[in-house]
Enzyme design. Structure first.
Site, PDB file in Angstrom:
ATOM      1  N   THR A 280       3.896   2.153  -3.839  1.00 33.56           N
ATOM      2  CA  THR A 280       2.820   1.826  -2.874  1.00 33.56           C
ATOM      3  C   THR A 280       2.093   3.049  -2.327  1.00 33.56           C
ATOM      4  O   THR A 280       1.354   2.929  -1.342  1.00 33.56           O
ATOM      5  CB  THR A 280       3.379   1.023  -1.672  1.00 33.56           C
ATOM      6  OG1 THR A 280       4.330   1.844  -0.982  1.00 33.56           O
ATOM      7  CG2 THR A 280       4.017  -0.279  -2.103  1.00 33.56           C
ATOM      8  N   TRP A 281       2.301   4.222  -2.934  1.00 33.47           N
ATOM      9  CA  TRP A 281       1.592   5.407  -2.426  1.00 33.47           C
ATOM     10  C   TRP A 281       0.088   5.180  -2.589  1.00 33.47           C
ATOM     11  O   TRP A 281      -0.329   4.715  -3.664  1.00 33.47           O
ATOM     12  CB  TRP A 281       2.051   6.641  -3.200  1.00 33.47           C
ATOM     13  CG  TRP A 281       1.628   7.945  -2.598  1.00 33.47           C
ATOM     14  CD1 TRP A 281       1.142   8.150  -1.330  1.00 33.47           C
ATOM     15  CD2 TRP A 281       1.669   9.234  -3.229  1.00 33.47           C
ATOM     16  NE1 TRP A 281       0.895   9.484  -1.137  1.00 33.47           N
ATOM     17  CE2 TRP A 281       1.200  10.175  -2.283  1.00 33.47           C
ATOM     18  CE3 TRP A 281       2.059   9.689  -4.490  1.00 33.47           C
ATOM     19  CZ2 TRP A 281       1.110  11.536  -2.570  1.00 33.47           C
ATOM     20  CZ3 TRP A 281       1.970  11.039  -4.763  1.00 33.47           C
ATOM     21  CH2 TRP A 281       1.501  11.957  -3.816  1.00 33.47           C
TER      22      TRP A 281
ATOM     23  N   ASP B  89       8.777   0.066  -3.320  1.00 35.21           N
ATOM     24  CA  ASP B  89       9.033   1.425  -2.834  1.00 35.21           C
ATOM     25  C   ASP B  89       7.907   1.873  -1.904  1.00 35.21           C
ATOM     26  O   ASP B  89       6.733   1.792  -2.241  1.00 35.21           O
ATOM     27  CB  ASP B  89       9.092   2.399  -4.015  1.00 35.21           C
ATOM     28  CG  ASP B  89       9.316   3.827  -3.539  1.00 35.21           C
ATOM     29  OD1 ASP B  89      10.481   4.152  -3.212  1.00 35.21           O
ATOM     30  OD2 ASP B  89       8.346   4.597  -3.446  1.00 35.21           O
TER      31      ASP B  89
ATOM     32  N   TYR C 237       3.439   7.539   3.564  1.00 45.13           N
ATOM     33  CA  TYR C 237       2.285   6.962   2.858  1.00 45.13           C
ATOM     34  C   TYR C 237       1.269   6.410   3.860  1.00 45.13           C
ATOM     35  O   TYR C 237       1.514   5.409   4.531  1.00 45.13           O
ATOM     36  CB  TYR C 237       2.724   5.881   1.861  1.00 45.13           C
ATOM     37  CG  TYR C 237       3.670   6.392   0.777  1.00 45.13           C
ATOM     38  CD1 TYR C 237       3.816   7.758   0.536  1.00 45.13           C
ATOM     39  CD2 TYR C 237       4.405   5.527  -0.006  1.00 45.13           C
ATOM     40  CE1 TYR C 237       4.673   8.238  -0.447  1.00 45.13           C
ATOM     41  CE2 TYR C 237       5.262   5.987  -0.994  1.00 45.13           C
ATOM     42  CZ  TYR C 237       5.393   7.354  -1.204  1.00 45.13           C
ATOM     43  OH  TYR C 237       6.255   7.818  -2.169  1.00 45.13           O
TER      44      TYR C 237
ATOM     45  N   GLN D 163      15.617   9.478  -6.444  1.00 39.12           N
ATOM     46  CA  GLN D 163      14.268   9.120  -6.920  1.00 39.12           C
ATOM     47  C   GLN D 163      13.553  10.412  -7.314  1.00 39.12           C
ATOM     48  O   GLN D 163      13.386  11.306  -6.496  1.00 39.12           O
ATOM     49  CB  GLN D 163      13.497   8.388  -5.811  1.00 39.12           C
ATOM     50  CG  GLN D 163      12.132   7.944  -6.294  1.00 39.12           C
ATOM     51  CD  GLN D 163      11.319   7.198  -5.243  1.00 39.12           C
ATOM     52  OE1 GLN D 163      10.258   7.668  -4.832  1.00 39.12           O
ATOM     53  NE2 GLN D 163      11.799   6.052  -4.803  1.00 39.12           N
TER      54      GLN D 163
HETATM   55  P1  NAP Z   1       1.919   6.102 -11.068  1.00 36.63           P
HETATM   56  O1  NAP Z   1       2.610   4.868 -10.722  1.00 36.63           O
HETATM   57  O2  NAP Z   1       2.363   6.890 -12.252  1.00 36.63           O
HETATM   58  O3  NAP Z   1       0.353   5.836 -11.271  1.00 36.63           O
HETATM   59  C1  NAP Z   1      -0.418   5.057 -10.400  1.00 36.63           C
HETATM   60  C2  NAP Z   1      -1.836   5.052 -10.948  1.00 36.63           C
HETATM   61  O4  NAP Z   1      -1.823   4.475 -12.259  1.00 36.63           O
HETATM   62  C3  NAP Z   1      -2.797   4.230 -10.129  1.00 36.63           C
HETATM   63  O5  NAP Z   1      -4.031   4.902 -10.150  1.00 36.63           O
HETATM   64  C4  NAP Z   1      -2.894   2.913 -10.891  1.00 36.63           C
HETATM   65  O6  NAP Z   1      -4.172   2.334 -10.761  1.00 36.63           O
HETATM   66  C5  NAP Z   1      -2.690   3.376 -12.308  1.00 36.63           C
HETATM   67  N1  NAP Z   1      -2.060   2.313 -13.111  1.00 36.63           N
HETATM   68  C6  NAP Z   1      -0.967   1.567 -12.817  1.00 36.63           C
HETATM   69  N2  NAP Z   1      -0.699   0.701 -13.802  1.00 36.63           N
HETATM   70  C7  NAP Z   1      -1.649   0.892 -14.745  1.00 36.63           C
HETATM   71  C8  NAP Z   1      -1.928   0.267 -15.989  1.00 36.63           C
HETATM   72  N3  NAP Z   1      -1.163  -0.710 -16.464  1.00 36.63           N
HETATM   73  N4  NAP Z   1      -3.006   0.728 -16.703  1.00 36.63           N
HETATM   74  C9  NAP Z   1      -3.791   1.718 -16.231  1.00 36.63           C
HETATM   75  N5  NAP Z   1      -3.576   2.340 -15.050  1.00 36.63           N
HETATM   76  C10 NAP Z   1      -2.519   1.922 -14.307  1.00 36.63           C
HETATM   77  O7  NAP Z   1       1.901   7.148  -9.858  1.00 36.63           O
HETATM   78  P2  NAP Z   1       2.404   7.156  -8.368  1.00 36.63           P
HETATM   79  O8  NAP Z   1       1.729   6.145  -7.544  1.00 36.63           O
HETATM   80  O9  NAP Z   1       2.360   8.590  -7.932  1.00 36.63           O
HETATM   81  O10 NAP Z   1       3.960   6.808  -8.496  1.00 36.63           O
HETATM   82  C11 NAP Z   1       4.470   5.509  -8.347  1.00 36.63           C
HETATM   83  C12 NAP Z   1       5.189   5.343  -7.027  1.00 36.63           C
HETATM   84  O11 NAP Z   1       6.277   6.244  -6.921  1.00 36.63           O
HETATM   85  C13 NAP Z   1       4.335   5.686  -5.806  1.00 36.63           C
HETATM   86  O12 NAP Z   1       3.365   4.695  -5.531  1.00 36.63           O
HETATM   87  C14 NAP Z   1       5.387   5.873  -4.778  1.00 36.63           C
HETATM   88  O13 NAP Z   1       5.867   4.619  -4.318  1.00 36.63           O
HETATM   89  C15 NAP Z   1       6.458   6.617  -5.568  1.00 36.63           C
HETATM   90  N6  NAP Z   1       6.353   8.097  -5.467  1.00 36.63           N
HETATM   91  C16 NAP Z   1       7.377   8.770  -4.882  1.00 36.63           C
HETATM   92  C17 NAP Z   1       7.307  10.144  -4.746  1.00 36.63           C
HETATM   93  C18 NAP Z   1       8.443  10.876  -4.080  1.00 36.63           C
HETATM   94  O14 NAP Z   1       8.278  12.057  -3.740  1.00 36.63           O
HETATM   95  N7  NAP Z   1       9.586  10.265  -3.914  1.00 36.63           N
HETATM   96  C19 NAP Z   1       6.199  10.866  -5.207  1.00 36.63           C
HETATM   97  C20 NAP Z   1       5.177  10.152  -5.846  1.00 36.63           C
HETATM   98  C21 NAP Z   1       5.283   8.769  -5.978  1.00 36.63           C
HETATM   99  P3  NAP Z   1      -4.466   1.037  -9.818  1.00 36.63           P
HETATM  100  O15 NAP Z   1      -3.912   1.355  -8.478  1.00 36.63           O
HETATM  101  O16 NAP Z   1      -5.945   0.909  -9.889  1.00 36.63           O
HETATM  102  O17 NAP Z   1      -3.756  -0.131 -10.442  1.00 36.63           O
END
Ligand code: NAP
Length: 276
Positions: free
Chosen positions: A19-20, A48, A53, A162
């Site tokens: 949900t970031w 998550d 966030y 994580q």
């Molecule tokens: P991610 O999930 O790798 O990528 C999200 C991006 O990809 C968004 O722009 C989304 O677009 C796009 N996307 C998702 N599914 C897709 C698909 N099927 N086809 C094309 N594009 C797609 O990156 P993230 O948000 O950084 O990581 C996921 C989660 O991990 C976060 O939201 C957060 O909860 C957690 N996180 C944790 C940490 C930590 O330090 N613990 C750090 C970073 C992230 P749309 O939104 O337009 O669908």
């Protein structure tokens, strides 16, 4: 939905929802709420989030989206390192619970390591568990040496680490993932599609096209090939949620796996854990 075992045996879905960046744009709010609800309906029942966030905005969005179905999903949030102390963790947790509109977290993580000793964070987490505010606790962005230090300091009640893990971030395969696997601790892969950047990769596009899938699905299926691995892509649209859900059932052939190994080679030695 495939599941992964937490220490103690509780099963959680291998594919959850991140949900970031959610809850920060009024024009996207209704799509984001619909996406989260659809994901839960499709079995991606691990959500998550973090107090960081949108400074609480993502937690508030989840509260709005899913409060009425709270018993149907597994809720993960994270505390800032400066809040992960004996004196401050309880208040941070209670503020998250208020924004989320719930009385307990299923899993509470230290977001990254700061200056609070890891043993003190472990003690504060255990106190929250005893108080019924959280059901499990874990960490994020902790490398192998940090995990060793945590366990030596009384933190062996930790349920998960994580970490940043995807095709372009394979460093943890050298020592951190084996360390976790040896202790039957799940890893939770964040940014599994490299924040969307992997979608444009030419190798992924070629493989995806040949098997009638999408590059994001290939990237997710690759991440989920390891047992004990949970992935939490963030998707703000219903179309992306449906696509990601289908990736769990996508089997990559030996030939596809070999092409991915060649394009994204595994680490040859130890690499420090990367962070986004
Ligand atoms: P991610 O999930 O790798 O990528 C999200 C991006 O990809 C968004 O722009 C989304 O677009 C796009 N996307 C998702 N599914 C897709 C698909 N099927 N086809 C094309 N594009 C797609 O990156 P993230 O948000 O950084 O990581 C996921 C989660 O991990 C976060 O939201 C957060 O909860 C957690 N996180 C944790 C940490 C930590 O330090 N613990 C750090 C970073 C992230 P749309 O939104 O337009 O669908």
């Amino acid at each position: 939905m495939r599941t992964v075992s937490l220490p103690g045996g509780e099963q959680v879905p291998a594919l959850g929802q991140g949900t970031w960046m959610m809850g920060e744009r009024p024009d996207r709010r209704s799509d984001e709420i619909a996406a989260l609800r659809l994901g839960v309906d499709l079995g991606m029942t691990l959500i998550d989030t973090a107090e960081m966030y949108g400074e609480g905005a993502a937690e508030e969005l989840i509260g709005e989206a899913l409060r009425d179905v709270r018993d149907t999903f597994f809720l993960v949030s994270k505390a800032y390192p400066q809040n992960a102390s004996r004196a401050r963790l309880r208040a941070a947790c209670e503020a998250s619970l208020r924004r989320l509109g719930t009385d307990r977290l299923d899993l509470y993580l230290l977001h990254w390591r700061g200056s609070v000793p890891l043993g003190e964070t472990a003690e504060a987490m255990e106190a929250l568990r005893t108080a019924g505010k959280i059901r499990h606790w874990g960490v994020s962005n902790l490398d192998t040496r940090d995990m060793e230090e945590l366990f030596a300091a009384g933190g062996d009640g930790c349920a998960v680490d994580q970490i940043l893990y995807n095709l372009t971030r394979r460093g943890p395969e050298h020592d951190l993932l084996p360390w976790l696997e040896a202790r039957a601790l799940p890893a939770m892969a964040y940014s599994p599609v490299e924040q969307g950047r992997l979608v444009a990769d030419t190798t992924l596009r070629r493989i995806a096209e040949a098997i009638g899938a999408t590059p994001a699905q290939v990237a997710l299926a690759w991440t989920l090939r390891r047992s004990g691995m949970i992935a939490i892509p963030k998707a703000g649209t219903a179309a992306h949620v449906r696509e990601n859900r289908a990736a769990v059932d996508l089997a990559l052939s030996a030939e596809d796996m070999a092409a991915l190994e060649a394009a994204f080679p595994p680490p040859r030695g130890r690499r420090p854990l990367e962070m986004l």
